[in-house]
Design an enzyme around this catalytic site. Structure first.
Site, PDB file in Angstrom:
ATOM      1  N   GLY A  80       0.779  -1.159  -0.028  1.00  0.00           N
ATOM      2  CA  GLY A  80      -0.052  -0.020   0.284  1.00  0.00           C
ATOM      3  C   GLY A  80       0.815   1.338   0.028  1.00  0.00           C
ATOM      4  N   ASN A 122       1.740   3.105  -2.675  1.00  0.00           N
ATOM      5  CA  ASN A 122       1.072   4.009  -3.505  1.00  0.00           C
ATOM      6  C   ASN A 122      -0.487   4.453  -3.007  1.00  0.00           C
ATOM      7  OD1 ASN A 122       2.748   4.306  -6.053  1.00  0.00           O
ATOM      8  ND2 ASN A 122       2.515   2.133  -6.003  1.00  0.00           N
ATOM      9  N   MET A 148      -3.561  -7.303  -7.256  1.00  0.00           N
ATOM     10  CA  MET A 148      -3.178  -8.343  -8.003  1.00  0.00           C
ATOM     11  C   MET A 148      -4.213  -9.353  -8.776  1.00  0.00           C
ATOM     12  SD  MET A 148       0.162  -8.090  -7.641  1.00  0.00           S
ATOM     13  CE  MET A 148       0.639  -9.522  -8.181  1.00  0.00           C
ATOM     14  N   HIS A 190       2.399   0.539 -13.208  1.00  0.00           N
ATOM     15  CA  HIS A 190       3.082  -0.522 -13.326  1.00  0.00           C
ATOM     16  C   HIS A 190       4.448  -0.226 -13.238  1.00  0.00           C
ATOM     17  CE1 HIS A 190       3.551  -4.377 -15.153  1.00  0.00           C
ATOM     18  NE2 HIS A 190       4.524  -3.894 -16.040  1.00  0.00           N
ATOM     19  N   GLU A 231       7.433   5.866  -8.088  1.00  0.00           N
ATOM     20  CA  GLU A 231       6.023   5.485  -8.444  1.00  0.00           C
ATOM     21  C   GLU A 231       5.343   6.420  -7.508  1.00  0.00           C
ATOM     22  OE1 GLU A 231       4.741   1.608  -8.022  1.00  0.00           O
ATOM     23  OE2 GLU A 231       6.666   0.736  -8.885  1.00  0.00           O
TER      24      GLU A 231
END
Ligand code: GRF
Length: 194
Positions: free
Chosen positions: A20, A22, A95, A114, A179
């Site tokens: 988590g 992100n 996922m 990604h 990211e």
């Protein structure tokens, strides 16, 4: 034009399955004064993960989805999204592959991050593949989700230098930092088209 509801923010759902980081960066961005989104809902395909702990700590509505039956799982998610007036879906380490019908019903409203420079290295083990191919750069990409895996229109991507001595873990760690900054920027870009 999307109607701004609640505190005049675009209601968003973040889908996770693990750590988590992100989710955390999206949430931190969402609570900034000028942000136009609100993390209204977290959907997780796993119960005992750091991302769920984070969401609960910050009182974000969180639902764990049992994925034993994919059709039922998606029907439940769609119900939750509708009930919570969700307008934007951010996949962040989720996922599970969403069905074609699911993607269709939220066209241009689902985005994903990604860990590679798409269209290179769709799917899993991106860092291993970049290292094996002796690439000079890898990176990360935020893209729209369409009916094919990691193939939707690219929103933003950013390069990260790959060193000869890199292990997949070292590279993953460096890319993850990037990211976490890229995702909020990509959201900003996406919602300007809403
Ligand atoms: C990230 O590397 C993301 O690119 C990939 O899954 C990982 C999720 O990490 N899709 P986190 O759970 O957000 O920390």
């Amino acid at each position: 034009m999307v109607k701004l509801v609640g505190k005049n923010k675009i209601l968003s759902a973040v889908f996770i399955s693990g750590r988590g980081s992100n989710l955390k960066s999206i949430y931190n961005y969402s609570i900034k004064k000028n942000s136009k989104i609100c993390v209204e809902l977290v959907i997780s395909s796993k119960s005992d993960v750091l991302g769920v702990k984070f969401a609960r700590k910050y009182n974000i509505k969180t639902q764990i989805i049992n994925y034993k039956n994919k059709v039922k799982a998606e029907a439940r998610i769609i119900k939750l999204l509708k009930k919570n007036n969700i307008q934007l879906i951010c996949l962040a380490g989720f996922m599970k592959v969403l069905s074609k019908n699911f993607v269709k019903s939220f066209k241009n409203k689902i985005i994903n991050i990604h860990p590679s420079l798409l269209p290179k290295y769709k799917g899993l083990n991106t860092h291993e593949r970049a290292i094996k191919n002796r690439d000079r750069f890898s990176g990360c990409t935020v893209h729209y989700v369409n009916q094919n895996l990691d193939s939707g229109k690219i929103i933003l991507k950013q390069k990260v230098k790959l060193y000869k001595s890199d292990t997949p873990e070292q590279l993953a760690k460096r890319i993850l930092k990037v990211e976490n900054k890229l995702y909020p920027r990509a959201i900003n870009k996406v919602i300007s088209n809403f």
